[in-house]
Motif scaffolding. Structure first.
Motif, PDB file in Angstrom:
ATOM      1  N   ASP A 259       7.540   0.943  -6.534  1.00  0.00           N
ATOM      2  CA  ASP A 259       8.387   1.790  -5.984  1.00  0.00           C
ATOM      3  C   ASP A 259       7.999   2.795  -4.970  1.00  0.00           C
ATOM      4  O   ASP A 259       6.668   3.062  -4.974  1.00  0.00           O
ATOM      5  CB  ASP A 259       9.314   2.965  -6.964  1.00  0.00           C
ATOM      6  CG  ASP A 259      10.429   3.322  -6.588  1.00  0.00           C
ATOM      7  OD1 ASP A 259      11.397   2.615  -6.822  1.00  0.00           O
ATOM      8  OD2 ASP A 259      10.558   4.152  -5.817  1.00  0.00           O
ATOM      9  N   GLU A 260       8.523   3.006  -3.804  1.00  0.00           N
ATOM     10  CA  GLU A 260       8.145   3.784  -2.519  1.00  0.00           C
ATOM     11  C   GLU A 260       8.161   5.285  -3.017  1.00  0.00           C
ATOM     12  O   GLU A 260       7.554   6.086  -2.325  1.00  0.00           O
ATOM     13  CB  GLU A 260       8.503   3.456  -1.506  1.00  0.00           C
ATOM     14  CG  GLU A 260       7.910   3.614  -0.247  1.00  0.00           C
ATOM     15  CD  GLU A 260       8.376   2.898   1.071  1.00  0.00           C
ATOM     16  OE1 GLU A 260       9.569   2.461   1.117  1.00  0.00           O
ATOM     17  OE2 GLU A 260       7.958   3.191   2.108  1.00  0.00           O
ATOM     18  N   ARG A 261       9.037   5.727  -3.804  1.00  0.00           N
ATOM     19  CA  ARG A 261       9.577   7.084  -3.747  1.00  0.00           C
ATOM     20  C   ARG A 261       9.261   7.930  -5.060  1.00  0.00           C
ATOM     21  O   ARG A 261      10.096   8.812  -5.464  1.00  0.00           O
ATOM     22  CB  ARG A 261      10.847   7.363  -3.230  1.00  0.00           C
ATOM     23  CG  ARG A 261      11.070   6.754  -1.729  1.00  0.00           C
ATOM     24  CD  ARG A 261      12.558   7.062  -1.229  1.00  0.00           C
ATOM     25  NE  ARG A 261      13.272   6.150  -2.173  1.00  0.00           N
ATOM     26  CZ  ARG A 261      13.660   4.841  -1.511  1.00  0.00           C
ATOM     27  NH1 ARG A 261      13.154   4.294  -0.484  1.00  0.00           N
ATOM     28  NH2 ARG A 261      14.287   4.020  -2.413  1.00  0.00           N
ATOM     29  N   LEU A 262       8.370   7.228  -5.922  1.00  0.00           N
ATOM     30  CA  LEU A 262       8.263   7.989  -7.155  1.00  0.00           C
ATOM     31  C   LEU A 262       7.820   9.171  -7.232  1.00  0.00           C
ATOM     32  O   LEU A 262       6.648   9.395  -6.502  1.00  0.00           O
ATOM     33  CB  LEU A 262       7.542   6.974  -8.208  1.00  0.00           C
ATOM     34  CG  LEU A 262       8.286   5.699  -8.814  1.00  0.00           C
ATOM     35  CD1 LEU A 262       7.389   5.180  -9.513  1.00  0.00           C
ATOM     36  CD2 LEU A 262       9.391   6.023  -9.297  1.00  0.00           C
TER      37      LEU A 262
ATOM     38  N   ALA B 279      -0.698   3.057 -13.967  1.00  0.00           N
ATOM     39  CA  ALA B 279      -0.030   2.896 -12.679  1.00  0.00           C
ATOM     40  C   ALA B 279      -1.130   3.540 -11.406  1.00  0.00           C
ATOM     41  O   ALA B 279      -2.117   4.154 -11.947  1.00  0.00           O
ATOM     42  CB  ALA B 279       1.457   3.861 -12.327  1.00  0.00           C
ATOM     43  N   VAL B 280      -0.751   2.962 -10.235  1.00  0.00           N
ATOM     44  CA  VAL B 280      -1.723   3.311  -9.195  1.00  0.00           C
ATOM     45  C   VAL B 280      -0.622   3.767  -7.906  1.00  0.00           C
ATOM     46  O   VAL B 280       0.064   3.160  -7.660  1.00  0.00           O
ATOM     47  CB  VAL B 280      -2.715   2.286  -8.641  1.00  0.00           C
ATOM     48  CG1 VAL B 280      -1.976   0.906  -8.375  1.00  0.00           C
ATOM     49  CG2 VAL B 280      -3.841   2.701  -7.548  1.00  0.00           C
ATOM     50  N   ARG B 281      -0.841   5.291  -7.447  1.00  0.00           N
ATOM     51  CA  ARG B 281      -0.131   5.524  -6.731  1.00  0.00           C
ATOM     52  C   ARG B 281      -0.675   5.102  -5.220  1.00  0.00           C
ATOM     53  O   ARG B 281      -1.870   4.588  -5.002  1.00  0.00           O
ATOM     54  CB  ARG B 281      -0.103   6.936  -6.854  1.00  0.00           C
ATOM     55  CG  ARG B 281       0.451   7.419  -8.259  1.00  0.00           C
ATOM     56  CD  ARG B 281       0.588   8.986  -8.263  1.00  0.00           C
ATOM     57  NE  ARG B 281       1.839   9.344  -7.569  1.00  0.00           N
ATOM     58  CZ  ARG B 281       2.320  10.431  -7.253  1.00  0.00           C
ATOM     59  NH1 ARG B 281       1.422  11.205  -7.259  1.00  0.00           N
ATOM     60  NH2 ARG B 281       3.329  10.748  -6.545  1.00  0.00           N
ATOM     61  N   SER B 282       0.220   5.307  -4.237  1.00  0.00           N
ATOM     62  CA  SER B 282      -0.230   5.142  -2.799  1.00  0.00           C
ATOM     63  C   SER B 282      -1.684   5.688  -2.327  1.00  0.00           C
ATOM     64  O   SER B 282      -2.274   5.054  -1.423  1.00  0.00           O
ATOM     65  CB  SER B 282       0.973   5.055  -1.966  1.00  0.00           C
ATOM     66  OG  SER B 282       1.283   6.659  -1.899  1.00  0.00           O
ATOM     67  N   VAL B 283      -1.848   6.808  -2.906  1.00  0.00           N
ATOM     68  CA  VAL B 283      -2.914   7.545  -2.351  1.00  0.00           C
ATOM     69  C   VAL B 283      -4.134   7.077  -3.195  1.00  0.00           C
ATOM     70  O   VAL B 283      -5.244   7.509  -2.856  1.00  0.00           O
ATOM     71  CB  VAL B 283      -2.745   9.251  -2.854  1.00  0.00           C
ATOM     72  CG1 VAL B 283      -1.618   9.480  -1.698  1.00  0.00           C
ATOM     73  CG2 VAL B 283      -2.358   9.429  -3.782  1.00  0.00           C
ATOM     74  N   GLY B 284      -3.948   6.257  -4.499  1.00  0.00           N
ATOM     75  CA  GLY B 284      -5.036   5.991  -5.071  1.00  0.00           C
ATOM     76  C   GLY B 284      -5.375   6.228  -6.331  1.00  0.00           C
ATOM     77  O   GLY B 284      -6.225   6.058  -7.100  1.00  0.00           O
TER      78      GLY B 284
ATOM     79  N   SER C 116       0.734  -0.992   0.179  1.00  0.00           N
ATOM     80  CA  SER C 116       0.038  -0.076  -0.020  1.00  0.00           C
ATOM     81  C   SER C 116       0.773   1.230  -0.039  1.00  0.00           C
ATOM     82  O   SER C 116       0.473   2.503  -0.414  1.00  0.00           O
ATOM     83  CB  SER C 116      -0.905   0.202   1.360  1.00  0.00           C
ATOM     84  OG  SER C 116      -0.319   0.052   2.427  1.00  0.00           O
ATOM     85  N   ARG C 117       2.051   1.128   0.310  1.00  0.00           N
ATOM     86  CA  ARG C 117       2.968   2.370   0.409  1.00  0.00           C
ATOM     87  C   ARG C 117       3.565   2.835  -0.927  1.00  0.00           C
ATOM     88  O   ARG C 117       4.418   3.746  -1.101  1.00  0.00           O
ATOM     89  CB  ARG C 117       3.932   2.234   1.496  1.00  0.00           C
ATOM     90  CG  ARG C 117       3.354   1.905   3.122  1.00  0.00           C
ATOM     91  CD  ARG C 117       4.510   1.314   3.840  1.00  0.00           C
ATOM     92  NE  ARG C 117       5.780   2.147   3.813  1.00  0.00           N
ATOM     93  CZ  ARG C 117       6.860   1.629   4.432  1.00  0.00           C
ATOM     94  NH1 ARG C 117       6.833   0.486   5.136  1.00  0.00           N
ATOM     95  NH2 ARG C 117       7.872   2.135   4.444  1.00  0.00           N
ATOM     96  N   TYR C 118       3.443   1.695  -1.869  1.00  0.00           N
ATOM     97  CA  TYR C 118       4.160   1.963  -3.199  1.00  0.00           C
ATOM     98  C   TYR C 118       3.119   2.397  -4.325  1.00  0.00           C
ATOM     99  O   TYR C 118       1.975   1.913  -4.292  1.00  0.00           O
ATOM    100  CB  TYR C 118       4.716   0.471  -3.499  1.00  0.00           C
ATOM    101  CG  TYR C 118       5.939   0.031  -2.487  1.00  0.00           C
ATOM    102  CD1 TYR C 118       5.659  -0.442  -1.307  1.00  0.00           C
ATOM    103  CD2 TYR C 118       7.017  -0.085  -2.810  1.00  0.00           C
ATOM    104  CE1 TYR C 118       6.613  -0.881  -0.509  1.00  0.00           C
ATOM    105  CE2 TYR C 118       8.084  -0.589  -2.052  1.00  0.00           C
ATOM    106  CZ  TYR C 118       7.772  -0.858  -0.857  1.00  0.00           C
ATOM    107  OH  TYR C 118       8.954  -1.256   0.059  1.00  0.00           O
TER     108      TYR C 118
ATOM    109  N   TYR D  41      11.517   2.470 -11.271  1.00  0.00           N
ATOM    110  CA  TYR D  41      10.889   1.483 -10.547  1.00  0.00           C
ATOM    111  C   TYR D  41      12.041   0.448  -9.987  1.00  0.00           C
ATOM    112  O   TYR D  41      12.940  -0.188 -10.614  1.00  0.00           O
ATOM    113  CB  TYR D  41      10.033   0.568 -11.216  1.00  0.00           C
ATOM    114  CG  TYR D  41       8.553   1.254 -11.497  1.00  0.00           C
ATOM    115  CD1 TYR D  41       8.534   2.220 -12.386  1.00  0.00           C
ATOM    116  CD2 TYR D  41       7.430   1.313 -10.553  1.00  0.00           C
ATOM    117  CE1 TYR D  41       7.309   2.946 -12.756  1.00  0.00           C
ATOM    118  CE2 TYR D  41       6.321   1.863 -10.981  1.00  0.00           C
ATOM    119  CZ  TYR D  41       6.272   2.719 -11.943  1.00  0.00           C
ATOM    120  OH  TYR D  41       5.024   3.389 -12.153  1.00  0.00           O
ATOM    121  N   ASP D  42      12.087   0.433  -8.444  1.00  0.00           N
ATOM    122  CA  ASP D  42      13.109  -0.440  -8.037  1.00  0.00           C
ATOM    123  C   ASP D  42      12.675  -1.974  -7.928  1.00  0.00           C
ATOM    124  O   ASP D  42      13.646  -2.972  -7.938  1.00  0.00           O
ATOM    125  CB  ASP D  42      13.364  -0.103  -6.827  1.00  0.00           C
ATOM    126  CG  ASP D  42      14.308   1.352  -6.499  1.00  0.00           C
ATOM    127  OD1 ASP D  42      14.451   1.709  -5.495  1.00  0.00           O
ATOM    128  OD2 ASP D  42      14.955   1.551  -7.426  1.00  0.00           O
TER     129      ASP D  42
END
Length: 124
Positions: free
Chosen positions: A97-100, A49-54, A29-31, A111-112
């Motif tokens: 990836d967590e920090r994109l 893509a889907v971001r952590s905020v949805g 969920s954090r990615y 992406y890591d």
């Protein structure tokens, strides 16, 4: 985080498939999670893509046909693909990836973490 992508297969044009990307080792969920695809003999390209905020982002060619979603309880992201076309034939990969930054979500080398590919073949 380890990612496993699955759900590919052979489908006729106009049909549907749902791909799954399941994570282990970390809370997905954090990615930001993206799907990329690579047709035979061609380069890998961004799909959605889907971001952590949805929030979700799609390449124009799949807008209105594909839907990306996430189920945080199952630590998974899904790609529902409808109205499939032969041009959708490719190996599909999920990545996280967590920090994109927003400007990076369509860039594969940003992406890591990557899952193995799952092959989607659409027959005409």
């Amino acid at each position: 985080v380890q990612l496993q992508a699955y759900g590919g297969g052979l489908v006729q044009a106009g049909g549907s498939l749902r791909l799954s990307c399941t994570a282990s080792g970390r809370t997905l969920s954090r990615y930001t999670v993206g799907w990329f695809r690579q047709p035979p003999g061609r380069e890998r390209k961004f799909v959605p893509a889907v971001r952590s905020v949805g929030t979700t982002h799609y390449v124009d060619s799949v807008q209105g046909r594909f839907i990306i979603s996430r189920d945080n309880a199952k630590n998974s992201v899904y790609l529902q693909m409808n109205l499939l076309k032969p041009d959708d034939t490719a190996a599909y990969y999920c990545a996280a990836d967590e920090r994109l930054r927003l400007s990076q979500i369509r860039v594969d080398n940003a992406y890591d973490y990557w899952g193995q590919g799952t092959l989607v073949t659409v027959s005409s």
